[in-house]
Design an enzyme around this catalytic site. Structure first.
Site, mmCIF file in Angstrom:
data_model
loop_
_atom_site.group_PDB
_atom_site.id
_atom_site.type_symbol
_atom_site.label_atom_id
_atom_site.label_comp_id
_atom_site.label_asym_id
_atom_site.label_seq_id
_atom_site.Cartn_x
_atom_site.Cartn_y
_atom_site.Cartn_z
ATOM 1 N N THR A 12 -36.870 32.559 -3.418
ATOM 2 C CA THR A 12 -35.663 31.803 -3.070
ATOM 3 C C THR A 12 -34.950 32.406 -1.873
ATOM 4 O O THR A 12 -34.308 31.689 -1.101
ATOM 5 C CB THR A 12 -34.737 31.753 -4.302
ATOM 6 N N THR A 93 -37.205 35.982 -7.444
ATOM 7 C CA THR A 93 -36.584 36.749 -8.527
ATOM 8 C C THR A 93 -37.302 36.587 -9.869
ATOM 9 O O THR A 93 -37.155 37.424 -10.751
ATOM 10 C CB THR A 93 -35.105 36.350 -8.709
HETATM 11 N N1 ASP Z 1 -38.371 30.318 -7.660
HETATM 12 C C1 ASP Z 1 -37.931 31.574 -7.230
HETATM 13 C C2 ASP Z 1 -39.028 32.614 -7.263
HETATM 14 O O1 ASP Z 1 -39.776 32.672 -6.351
HETATM 15 C C3 ASP Z 1 -36.753 32.035 -7.926
HETATM 16 C C4 ASP Z 1 -36.026 33.001 -7.090
HETATM 17 O O2 ASP Z 1 -36.550 33.590 -6.177
HETATM 18 O O3 ASP Z 1 -34.821 33.205 -7.382
HETATM 19 O O4 ASP Z 1 -39.145 33.386 -8.175
#
Ligand code: ASP
Length: 327
Positions: A12, A93
């Site tokens: 993200t 994340t």
């Molecule tokens: N969808 C994202 C990921 O790549 C979530 C994030 O990065 O907050 O894990």
């Protein structure tokens, strides 16, 4: 000025939505590492940063090949350049804690390796990525971070790879270290960390990672669990398996009987818990069935440990020596 290596993997923090008010419906892993750096001009006064793109994916789509590439690159960068101050990794994340723990078990160098992500896409109003990245660079170039192992910097908090977990699906403060709290903090005054506690154990420091990785499933405990999942794993010949037991890592009688009745070789197995915090202790009856306690590791981190143990060709006694020695 300190020299750092930034390894970008997507997430993200590199995500884009159609407009700045859109927080949930966006594409992760769009911007490259160069664009993330360019968005934070303040970094220019902090460190000389070279960027490499390892992947540009949502971290749910990360592959073992990406993990291997990260490990190979970090080891090579530290070996080739004694002046390199540290490494920063931008990451989604969702699985950031697994990558952090993997690196903690494999990278044997006192220089900081810092993972960072964001809960809001780069296009959002009040995106958290730029400040998180600035603070990750602050931490990676600080003498205080030396010898602290792999660190995660999110929302001004500094967490250890072993304790950190993502606890919430939304909000910039989604990360925590349950039962322990963050290791320290970072702000415009500086990096606030306790003194590093001497040399740390890196159990797989010498492990060369092959291309082919084993399958290590996670079985999740619940009321009246379906033993067919467990039996399917055993029948498939998995070499490692994590039980996410209820409470302090408890198995149901049905799962216990399925294991007891299994006539074949038992995989390396760890018992973790689904409570989100607190340890799983030794249980001699479970050990007789081949189940070792995961301690305070959550199921996804217990799986990372098992993946490496299988890759290293460890037997149950070697795994037992490690898990019963750690706090
Ligand atoms: N969808 C994202 C990921 O790549 C979530 C994030 O990065 O907050 O894990």
């Amino acid at each position: 000025m300190n020299r750092l290596l930034l390894l970008a993997t997507g997430g993200t923090i590199a995500g884009c939505a159609e407009n700045s008010a859109t927080l949930n419906n966006y594409t992760a892993g769009v911007l490259g590492g160069d664009a993330l750096l360019a968005a934070v001009p303040q970094l220019q006064g902090l460190a000389a940063i070279s960027v490499e793109q390892i992947a540009n994916v949502d971290s749910a789509d990360l592959l073992f090949a990406h993990w291997r590439a990260l490990v190979v690159r970090i080891r090579a960068a530290f070996a080739a350049d004694p002046e390199l101050a540290g490494v920063v990794i931008t990451h989604g994340t969702n699985t950031l804690e697994e990558t952090a723990w993997l690196l903690q078990l494999l990278i044997d160098d006192p220089r900081p390796v810092v993972l960072v992500g964001a809960m809001r896409p780069a296009t959002a109003l009040s995106a958290d990525g730029p400040l998180n990245l600035l603070q990750a660079v602050q931490v990676a170039s600080s003498p205080e971070a030396r010898g602290q192992g792999v660190l995660v910097v999110m929302d001004g908090q500094i967490h250890s790879a072993q304790s950190v977990t993502k606890l919430a699906t939304q909000g910039v403060g989604a990360f925590a270290s349950p039962g322990r709290g963050p290791l320290g903090w970072v702000d415009d005054v500086g990096v606030h960390l306790p003194m590093a506690s001497g040399s740390r154990q890196v159990p797989f420091a010498g492990l060369d990672l092959q291309e082919q990785w084993p399958q290590v499933p996670i079985v999740y405990g619940c009321v009246e669990p379906e033993p067919l999942l467990l039996n399917a794993c055993l029948n498939a010949g998995v070499e490692g398996l994590v039980f996410t037991g209820t409470g302090a890592g408890q198995l149901s009688a049905a799962e216990r009987s399925a294991l007891e009745a299994w006539p074949g070789k038992r995989p390396l197995m760890l018992r973790a818990n689904r409570c989100g915090s607190g340890p799983v202790h030794r249980d001699f009856e479970d050990e007789r069935l081949g189940l070792l306690p995961a301690g305070s590791l959550n199921p996804q981190k217990a799986r990372v440990l098992l993946l490496l143990a299988v890759l290293a060709g460890w037997d149950r006694d070697q795994l037992k020596a490690l898990v019963t020695a750690s706090p």
